[in-house]
Design an enzyme around this catalytic site. Structure first.
Site, PDB file in Angstrom:
ATOM      1  N   ASP A  34      37.332  34.597  51.586  1.00  0.00           N
ATOM      2  CA  ASP A  34      38.129  35.024  50.425  1.00  0.00           C
ATOM      3  C   ASP A  34      37.971  36.511  50.118  1.00  0.00           C
ATOM      4  O   ASP A  34      38.064  36.934  48.962  1.00  0.00           O
ATOM      5  CB  ASP A  34      37.771  34.190  49.179  1.00  0.00           C
ATOM      6  CG  ASP A  34      37.957  32.713  49.423  1.00  0.00           C
ATOM      7  OD1 ASP A  34      38.890  32.357  50.165  1.00  0.00           O
ATOM      8  OD2 ASP A  34      37.170  31.917  48.885  1.00  0.00           O
ATOM      9  N   GLY A  56      41.049  25.076  44.540  1.00  0.00           N
ATOM     10  CA  GLY A  56      41.142  25.409  43.112  1.00  0.00           C
ATOM     11  C   GLY A  56      39.794  25.530  42.426  1.00  0.00           C
ATOM     12  O   GLY A  56      39.726  25.781  41.221  1.00  0.00           O
ATOM     13  N   ARG A  57      38.690  25.349  43.185  1.00  0.00           N
ATOM     14  CA  ARG A  57      37.357  25.410  42.564  1.00  0.00           C
ATOM     15  C   ARG A  57      37.055  26.832  42.085  1.00  0.00           C
ATOM     16  O   ARG A  57      37.419  27.793  42.755  1.00  0.00           O
ATOM     17  CB  ARG A  57      36.276  25.030  43.596  1.00  0.00           C
ATOM     18  CG  ARG A  57      36.275  23.577  43.974  1.00  0.00           C
ATOM     19  CD  ARG A  57      35.217  23.288  45.019  1.00  0.00           C
ATOM     20  NE  ARG A  57      35.570  23.807  46.338  1.00  0.00           N
ATOM     21  CZ  ARG A  57      34.800  23.719  47.420  1.00  0.00           C
ATOM     22  NH1 ARG A  57      33.619  23.142  47.339  1.00  0.00           N
ATOM     23  NH2 ARG A  57      35.203  24.193  48.576  1.00  0.00           N
ATOM     24  N   THR A  92      42.438  26.980  48.291  1.00  0.00           N
ATOM     25  CA  THR A  92      42.600  25.673  48.933  1.00  0.00           C
ATOM     26  C   THR A  92      42.227  24.535  47.998  1.00  0.00           C
ATOM     27  O   THR A  92      42.902  23.520  47.942  1.00  0.00           O
ATOM     28  CB  THR A  92      41.740  25.624  50.222  1.00  0.00           C
ATOM     29  OG1 THR A  92      42.195  26.672  51.074  1.00  0.00           O
ATOM     30  CG2 THR A  92      41.868  24.295  50.938  1.00  0.00           C
ATOM     31  N   HIS A 104      44.815  31.680  52.365  1.00  0.00           N
ATOM     32  CA  HIS A 104      45.102  33.114  52.361  1.00  0.00           C
ATOM     33  C   HIS A 104      46.313  33.370  51.465  1.00  0.00           C
ATOM     34  O   HIS A 104      47.406  32.886  51.738  1.00  0.00           O
ATOM     35  CB  HIS A 104      45.360  33.606  53.798  1.00  0.00           C
ATOM     36  CG  HIS A 104      44.186  33.386  54.709  1.00  0.00           C
ATOM     37  ND1 HIS A 104      44.233  33.589  56.060  1.00  0.00           N
ATOM     38  CD2 HIS A 104      42.907  32.985  54.450  1.00  0.00           C
ATOM     39  CE1 HIS A 104      43.048  33.322  56.584  1.00  0.00           C
ATOM     40  NE2 HIS A 104      42.231  32.936  55.631  1.00  0.00           N
ATOM     41  N   THR A 105      46.076  34.121  50.386  1.00  0.00           N
ATOM     42  CA  THR A 105      47.149  34.382  49.420  1.00  0.00           C
ATOM     43  C   THR A 105      47.717  35.776  49.658  1.00  0.00           C
ATOM     44  O   THR A 105      46.964  36.744  49.757  1.00  0.00           O
ATOM     45  CB  THR A 105      46.608  34.288  47.975  1.00  0.00           C
ATOM     46  OG1 THR A 105      46.006  33.012  47.816  1.00  0.00           O
ATOM     47  CG2 THR A 105      47.720  34.472  46.947  1.00  0.00           C
ATOM     48  N   GLN A 162      37.657  32.256  56.955  1.00  0.00           N
ATOM     49  CA  GLN A 162      36.297  32.194  56.397  1.00  0.00           C
ATOM     50  C   GLN A 162      35.641  33.585  56.533  1.00  0.00           C
ATOM     51  O   GLN A 162      36.345  34.577  56.584  1.00  0.00           O
ATOM     52  CB  GLN A 162      35.466  31.097  57.083  1.00  0.00           C
ATOM     53  CG  GLN A 162      35.891  29.685  56.755  1.00  0.00           C
ATOM     54  CD  GLN A 162      37.083  29.183  57.555  1.00  0.00           C
ATOM     55  OE1 GLN A 162      37.091  29.264  58.763  1.00  0.00           O
ATOM     56  NE2 GLN A 162      38.074  28.639  56.892  1.00  0.00           N
TER      57      GLN A 162
END
Ligand code: GDP
Ligand code: IMO
Ligand code: MG
Length: 426
Positions: A13, A301-302, A299, A41-42, A223
């Site tokens: 991230d 939302g955590r 992926t 991946h945003t 990752q």
């Protein structure tokens, strides 16, 4: 740029998707080489937000070939859904190639992921529950089902008839009320095979031809270095080789074909899931970074755990990946803080560690040794991005230049916001 690998230097991230999308403009082919749909991946272009899990980020650039290499574990249902999702938004997947040698995530892998996480107790990594670990386990144990098996029904049936009873027995042993049906999975996966057939190809041959023709190839990591199965903080890792060397193995090219490696460094550290995190902030600074940086998993939302930049782990990533350049992301998130800390070493008992210790307990107990930088104020980053490096606040430049000096690697890209336009080349 003939061939470049873009990898994460931390725990994932870091903004690899954004950086890949940015450089994809100058590439002909964009390749994913490991991982699966555990990745998120945003990418934000103008007012459009795209979340990609398995398709390489280059898909958002017109006329680029995008490749899913042999090193991935592919959930065919998820891949088909992702293709449908992007096509609904007017982006064609016609240029997608799926390696005939990639392993497939099967329904029993997802169930096994849940069971193993439960059984592992405090050794659980807090996985994404996508079946990644069990699929890679089966690959290594040679129980795997590969893409090419979808086009040989006899082999597919034979393999499923061998593997499913074994899996069912394991589930039954642990009193799980799970019974996978050979015929059901066989027909389901033959169906996926039909729908995916037009994308399937021999990635090694395609890349070799591309290199012969002088094309530019960009390898997009998923990752981060510290989630690597060999070099990460084992066992709190993912199950693939996330380091740059994985690009060769996971796409079928020789290591000499890789000319450049860019390490993406987030200006602070985040981690989602379990495992040691020496610079983690369980206070309002951590909360400030999480809220301002929107640090919630793409992926799952955590909420992501947040902390200061850790140069012990970034320097380790330099060594693991032969970094030739850096992309430093999310510097805008730190603005507004009076002071910014950076970890330079770990303290454990009477020992100081400048290199990452292998022992997981030592890592968990290590305390960071910090140096402090003066902060910088909030600005109009989009505007500043267009003005160039010299227009960045002086304290931000000091921070960037410190990272360059410590790693010995020049920063090429500076990211000051989530949009494509919030980016400058140093
Ligand atoms: P990846 O998995 O490495 O591709 O990273 P993710 O996309 O999961 O997480 C990075 C998040 O930060 C995404 O929501 C991006 O849109 C966002 N992002 C990327 N670069 C920047 C940046 O420089 N500043 C800010 N504020 N957000 C960024
Ligand atoms: P991107 O590509 C951050 C973490 C999980 C868990 C561990 C193992 O978006 O950077 P897995 O499902 O792979 O077996 O989970 O790895 N993890 C990630 N963390 N970013 C990712 O991908 C991750 N992919 C897996 O949270 O701790
Ligand atoms: Mg991500």
């Amino acid at each position: 740029m003939k061939s470049i690998v873009i990898i994460g230097t931390q725990f994932g991230d870091e903004g690899k998707g954004k950086v890949t999308d940015y450089f994809a403009e100058h590439a002909d082919i964009i390749v994913r080489f490991q991982g699966g749909n555990n990745a998120g991946h945003t990418i934000i272009i103008d007012d459009n937000k795209f979340k990609l899990h398995i398709i390489p980020s280059g898909i958002l650039r017109k006329d680029k070939k995008v490749v899913i290499g042999n090193g991935l574990v592919v959930d065919p249902k998820v891949l088909l859904e992702e293709i449908e999702r992007i096509e609904k938004r007017g982006i064609t997947a016609d240029n997608l190639i799926l390696s005939d040698r990639a392993n497939l995530i099967m329904p029993y892998h997802k169930a096994m992921d849940a069971l193993e996480e439960k059984l592992k107790g405090h050794y659980s990594a807090g996985t994404t529950m996508k079946g990644i670990g069990p699929c890679y386990s089966d690959k290594v144990a040679r129980f795997g089902i590969r893409v090419s098996d979808l086009y040989n029904p006899r082999i597919l049936k034979e393999k499923l008839s061998m593997v499913i009873p074994i899996k069912n027995k394991i589930f039954n042993t642990f009193d799980e009320e799970i019974e996978f049906d050979i015929d059901e999975i066989y027909h389901e996966y033959l169906g996926y095979g039909d729908m995916l057939e037009k994308y399937v190809g021999d990635v090694s041959v395609i890349l070799s031809q591309a290199f012969d023709e002088g094309r530019s190839v960009l390898f997009e990591g998923a990752q981060g270095t510290h989630l690597d199965i060999d070099h990460g903080m084992y066992p709190y890792t993912t199950s693939s080789n996330t380091v740059a060397g994985g690009a060769s193995i996971g796409s079928g090219i020789g290591p000499m074909m890789i000319k450049e490696v860019m390490g993406v460094v987030k200006a602070y550290t985040s981690r989602v899931g379990e495992g040691p995190f020496p610079t983690e902030l369980n206070d309002e600074s951590g909360e400030y970074i999480r809220e301002k940086g929107k640090e919630f998993g793409t992926t799952t939302g955590r909420p992501r755990r947040c902390g200061w930049l850790d140069m012990v782990i970034v320097k380790y990533a330099f060594r693991m990946n032969s970094l030739t350049s850096l992309a430093i992301t999310k510097l805008d998130v730190l603005s507004g803080l009076d002071e910014i800390k950076v970890c330079t070493a770990y303290e454990h008992g009477d020992k100081i560690f400048e290199h990452l210790p292998a022992d997981i307990e030592t890592l968990k107990e290590s305390k960071p040794v910090y140096i402090t930088f003066d902060g910088w104020k909030e600005q109009n980053w989009e505007h500043i991005s267009g003005e160039g490096y010299r227009s960045l606040p002086k304290n931000m430049r000091t921070y960037i230049e410190y990272i360059e000096k410590e790693t010995g690697v020049p920063a090429m890209l500076i990211s000051l916001g989530p949009k494509r336009s919030d980016t400058l080349i140093k």
